[in-house]
Design a protein around this motif. Sequence first.
Motif, PDB file in Angstrom:
ATOM      1  N   ARG A   1       2.800  -5.407 -11.197  1.00 33.08           N
ATOM      2  CA  ARG A   1       2.849  -4.324 -12.019  1.00 33.08           C
ATOM      3  C   ARG A   1       4.140  -3.435 -12.285  1.00 33.08           C
ATOM      4  N   MET A   2       4.308  -2.969 -12.969  1.00 35.05           N
ATOM      5  CA  MET A   2       5.469  -2.873 -13.129  1.00 35.05           C
ATOM      6  C   MET A   2       6.033  -0.723 -14.266  1.00 35.05           C
ATOM      7  N   ALA A   3       5.651   0.358 -12.971  1.00 32.98           N
ATOM      8  CA  ALA A   3       5.892   1.214 -13.532  1.00 32.98           C
ATOM      9  C   ALA A   3       7.070   1.576 -15.045  1.00 32.98           C
ATOM     10  N   PHE A   4       6.770   2.998 -15.661  1.00 37.46           N
ATOM     11  CA  PHE A   4       7.534   3.230 -16.776  1.00 37.46           C
ATOM     12  C   PHE A   4       7.479   4.431 -17.100  1.00 37.46           C
ATOM     13  N   GLN A   5       8.135   4.975 -18.027  1.00 33.82           N
ATOM     14  CA  GLN A   5       7.824   6.388 -18.748  1.00 33.82           C
ATOM     15  C   GLN A   5       7.486   6.536 -19.719  1.00 33.82           C
TER      16      GLN A   5
ATOM     17  N   THR B   1      -0.084  -4.926  -6.491  1.00 35.08           N
ATOM     18  CA  THR B   1       0.087  -6.043  -6.785  1.00 35.08           C
ATOM     19  C   THR B   1       2.110  -5.563  -7.355  1.00 35.08           C
ATOM     20  N   LEU B   2       3.357  -6.686  -6.521  1.00 36.85           N
ATOM     21  CA  LEU B   2       4.373  -5.640  -7.022  1.00 36.85           C
ATOM     22  C   LEU B   2       5.126  -7.089  -7.047  1.00 36.85           C
ATOM     23  N   ALA B   3       6.835  -6.907  -7.578  1.00 34.51           N
ATOM     24  CA  ALA B   3       7.385  -8.160  -7.150  1.00 34.51           C
ATOM     25  C   ALA B   3       8.627  -8.260  -6.523  1.00 34.51           C
ATOM     26  N   LEU B   4       8.120  -9.185  -5.686  1.00 35.75           N
ATOM     27  CA  LEU B   4       9.484  -9.312  -4.599  1.00 35.75           C
ATOM     28  C   LEU B   4      10.087  -9.976  -5.661  1.00 35.75           C
ATOM     29  N   ARG B   5      11.545 -10.068  -5.917  1.00 31.96           N
ATOM     30  CA  ARG B   5      12.901 -11.021  -6.754  1.00 31.96           C
ATOM     31  C   ARG B   5      13.557 -11.170  -5.585  1.00 31.96           C
TER      32      ARG B   5
ATOM     33  N   LYS C   1       0.851  -0.875  -0.143  1.00 29.82           N
ATOM     34  CA  LYS C   1      -0.109   0.001   0.350  1.00 29.82           C
ATOM     35  C   LYS C   1       1.421   1.225  -0.056  1.00 29.82           C
ATOM     36  N   PRO C   2       1.164   1.941  -1.091  1.00 23.88           N
ATOM     37  CA  PRO C   2       1.450   3.691  -0.841  1.00 23.88           C
ATOM     38  C   PRO C   2       1.387   4.320  -0.129  1.00 23.88           C
ATOM     39  N   VAL C   3       2.467   4.894   0.966  1.00 25.94           N
ATOM     40  CA  VAL C   3       1.728   5.409   2.034  1.00 25.94           C
ATOM     41  C   VAL C   3       0.636   6.357   1.455  1.00 25.94           C
ATOM     42  N   GLY C   4      -0.153   6.636   2.888  1.00 24.75           N
ATOM     43  CA  GLY C   4      -1.472   7.541   2.394  1.00 24.75           C
ATOM     44  C   GLY C   4      -2.543   7.253   1.575  1.00 24.75           C
ATOM     45  N   THR C   5      -2.663   5.857   1.236  1.00 22.23           N
ATOM     46  CA  THR C   5      -3.786   5.036   0.784  1.00 22.23           C
ATOM     47  C   THR C   5      -3.980   3.362   1.514  1.00 22.23           C
ATOM     48  N   ASP C   6      -5.469   3.272   1.022  1.00 29.16           N
ATOM     49  CA  ASP C   6      -5.900   2.151   1.368  1.00 29.16           C
ATOM     50  C   ASP C   6      -5.519   0.640   1.047  1.00 29.16           C
ATOM     51  N   ALA C   7      -5.692   1.783  -0.893  1.00 35.29           N
ATOM     52  CA  ALA C   7      -5.683   0.427  -1.330  1.00 35.29           C
ATOM     53  C   ALA C   7      -4.058  -0.510  -2.346  1.00 35.29           C
TER      54      ALA C   7
END
Length: 399
Positions: free
Chosen positions: A352-356, A125-129, A116-122
Amino acid sequence: MSSILRQTFVMTRANVFSLPRRLSISLSMVLSVALVVCVLAGFLAMAKGFETALQSAGSPSVAVVLGGGTNQETGSDIPASVIRTLQAMTGDIGVKRFEDSALVLSREMVVTVEVKPVGTDAGRTLALRGMDAAGAAIRDHVSLSGGRLFAPGAREIVVGDRLGREFGLRTGDSVRLGTVDWRVVGTFSAQGSAFESEIWADLDTVGAAFDRQGQVQSLRMRLAEPAALAVLTRELAAITTTPLIAVSEADLYAAQSERTASLIRLFGWPLALLMAIGATAGALNTMMNSVSDRTVEIATVRTLGFSRLSASAATWIEAVLLAAVGVLLGLALSWLAFNGWQASTIGGNNARMAFQLAVTGDVMLRAGLLGLAIGVVGGALPAIAATRLPLATALRSRG
């Protein structure tokens, strides 16, 4: 030919100078073209940014060994007996070795976790390698930007810079992954690649925390040279206990990026083409109004000796010029709105994968060509109509 060119230039200049009389309808054409270009550029920039994030993570000098007949880490499994067999090989298998002759490799697996990002309740899903201590060093263009690497056997994690900024994770923080708490001991930079969307920890600790002891999904190996992948593939074929494949890290991520980027384009192009049809109809209407507004002028210059070709070409050029203005406006808006914009999607490990988003030259070229095509097609029929009306008929229509 020079006479026709001069006539076309004179009529085109007259058309441009008369645009203030048709300002509102001309602006509607410009804005509709700009909207089409901006939307298409946005989708293409999304696909380009995703490709860049994944492809920049891959290296041709790193081999990824997968087991079980799959070409993705998800679903792959490498038995411990195979790893022991590889480590026992003393000959040249195309992989670099440490000073003690041990292979430069990292056993790895990926677990999806909710954070959960700081300041949110939702949660997201991230990848822990989970990886061995050599895992970070094997990868190209990876460096610690703060803190230190995780210690073997400890519930410690290092977080990619992009992930850390987005989720507010800093060195010293505690975050719950699964059923246990982990401490952030460092952050790392990977030049904006897909690695920065991952969390890294010790392999055995991850296995114990998620009840996956002894499981290994992939092996990362530092090749002696890119061409040595063929040597490694040959050696893996001799291990018959389980099917193994070796692919370069660059090819692995390129295949992942192509699948998702193609899906993004699959949605973007039909939407843009549908909008382009509407914009072409608008361009047709605009230019027909332009011709209707100048029927007397066009018929008069035709009577004075101007060729049909020059009258037609001048009208067509006007449509293309208006479309070109729309293209420039659309590209400028897309660059300001989308270039560097942060986005995210599901990556190859179902995390989830972040990109620009990247509004690059080829993105602008493709979107711009579509915008110009609207002017070319939308101006064709009015260009023909501009030469069909004789002077007497034009004067009667005005009277």
